[in-house]
Design an enzyme around this catalytic site. Structure first.
Site, mmCIF file in Angstrom:
data_model
loop_
_atom_site.group_PDB
_atom_site.id
_atom_site.type_symbol
_atom_site.label_atom_id
_atom_site.label_comp_id
_atom_site.label_asym_id
_atom_site.label_seq_id
_atom_site.Cartn_x
_atom_site.Cartn_y
_atom_site.Cartn_z
ATOM 1 N N LEU A 36 43.085 42.245 45.267
ATOM 2 C CA LEU A 36 41.924 42.034 44.911
ATOM 3 C C LEU A 36 41.621 41.560 43.356
ATOM 4 C CD1 LEU A 36 39.632 44.485 46.717
ATOM 5 C CD2 LEU A 36 40.494 42.183 47.556
ATOM 6 N N GLY A 39 37.263 37.019 41.964
ATOM 7 C CA GLY A 39 36.932 36.254 43.187
ATOM 8 C C GLY A 39 36.272 37.206 44.436
ATOM 9 N N HIS A 40 37.180 37.909 44.831
ATOM 10 C CA HIS A 40 36.895 38.946 45.742
ATOM 11 C C HIS A 40 35.628 39.846 45.701
ATOM 12 C CE1 HIS A 40 41.459 38.616 46.520
ATOM 13 N NE2 HIS A 40 40.789 38.191 47.685
ATOM 14 N N ARG A 150 35.061 29.939 49.079
ATOM 15 C CA ARG A 150 35.222 28.473 49.283
ATOM 16 C C ARG A 150 36.514 27.894 48.958
ATOM 17 N NH1 ARG A 150 29.763 25.143 49.103
ATOM 18 N NH2 ARG A 150 31.198 23.561 48.125
ATOM 19 N N VAL A 178 35.767 31.311 42.010
ATOM 20 C CA VAL A 178 35.747 31.876 40.724
ATOM 21 C C VAL A 178 36.842 31.314 40.027
ATOM 22 C CG1 VAL A 178 35.473 33.956 39.453
ATOM 23 C CG2 VAL A 178 34.491 33.682 41.570
#
Ligand code: PAF
Length: 299
Positions: A36, A39-40, A150, A178
């Site tokens: 992770l 972004g996660h 995305r 991100v």
């Protein structure tokens, strides 16, 4: 330090989700393969806006990797993942493989036209594997909302479609990419990059930004936008799978745009510029939706 509860069996995890619903909390799911990063975490925070119980699944899904891909070396960092999640998530579902694929398992979720282009031809079983595991995760969790990044734009479009086509009572939410300060899109696979490869990987966000600039100045022709995006990438990476400009809804070639900076169109259609390429042994993807997303790299 607070950490989410970790559950590894279907029964325990399904019970935790059921108990939450019974006490009036809706369940939000963030499916991940671990390793992770920020972004996660942004997906987890997004899930918190929609749900009372936030569940994160961590499962490196074998069926979405091709025979020569990185399943074996994919980073598995459960301990660090739990620290990173802290109190942002309530529960982590981290099943061993036979929980998700019991002996004799043979059913797969077939994906339609949305998987035909972009990554589809380069990763033939990939989306079937993704859709199969996500369908199973939805079945165990019963989430009212599920959040996906995305960066995997095609994956998100396909998952939205299977939720709709298979009548799943879940809202699929997409969350923006991100990026690091220099434009590199966050990815668990960035951990594979040497410092030199990392600096070559910046060509993706640079290429997308050139297309973004041209679009901002009125360029609408897909071929010209694709050529601009390809420019920095082709000198920097070891192999390009594709640099494509497609309609972000159909993921097919956009309907013909005749406008150019000299003859601008009155309406500004959204166009997805998507890149997949290899830097050393690492496959990287990145994208931007022109007309919607901010410029990927700083000016
Ligand atoms: O995007 C990912 O990390 C994976 O494809 C997913 C959605 C967790 C399915 O294994």
């Amino acid at each position: 330090m607070a950490r989410p509860t970790v559950l590894t069996t279907r029964a325990d995890f399904a019970r935790a989700c059921d108990d939450s619903r019974r006490s009036g909390l809706t369940v939000g799911l963030v499916p991940t393969m671990g390793a992770l990063h920020e972004g996660h975490l942004s997906l987890v925070h997004e899930a918190r806006k929609h749900a009372g119980l936030v569940a994160v699944s961590i499962f490196v899904n074998p069926t979405q990797f091709g025979p020569n891909e990185d399943f074996d070396r994919y980073p598995r960092t459960l301990d660090a993942d739990l620290d990173r999640l802290g109190s942002a998530a309530d529960v982590v579902f981290a099943p061993p493989a036979p929980v998700m694929y019991p002996p004799g398992d043979e059913t797969r979720v077939h994906v339609g036209a949305l998987a035909a282009g972009l990554c589809g031809p380069f990763r033939p079983q990939h989306f079937e594997g993704v859709c199969t595991v996500v369908t199973k995760l939805f079945a165990v969790t019963g989430p009212s909302v599920a959040v996906f990044g995305r960066k995997d734009f095609q994956q998100l479009a396909i998952l939205r479609r299977i939720a709709q086509d298979l009548l799943m009572p879940v809202t699929v939410v997409g969350h923006p990419i991100v990026r690091e300060g220099d434009g590199l899109a966050l990815s668990s696979r960035n951990a594979y990059l040497s410092p030199a490869e990392r600096s070559r990987a910046l060509a993706l966000s640079k290429g997308l930004s050139l297309a973004w600039d041209a679009y901002a100045q009125g360029e609408r022709a897909p071929a010209r936008l694709a050529a601009l995006a390809r420019g920095p990438v082709q000198g920097a990476v070891d192999r390009i799978d594709y640099v494509d400009v497609v309609d972000p809804v159909t993921l097919q070639a956009p309907s013909l745009q005749v406008s150019s900076p000299q003859v601008p169109s009155l309406h500004a259609p959204q166009l997805l510029v998507a890149i997949a390429c290899h830097v050393g042994k690492t496959r990287l993807i990145d994208n931007v939706v022109l007309g919607e997303d901010p410029r990927p790299a700083p000016v």
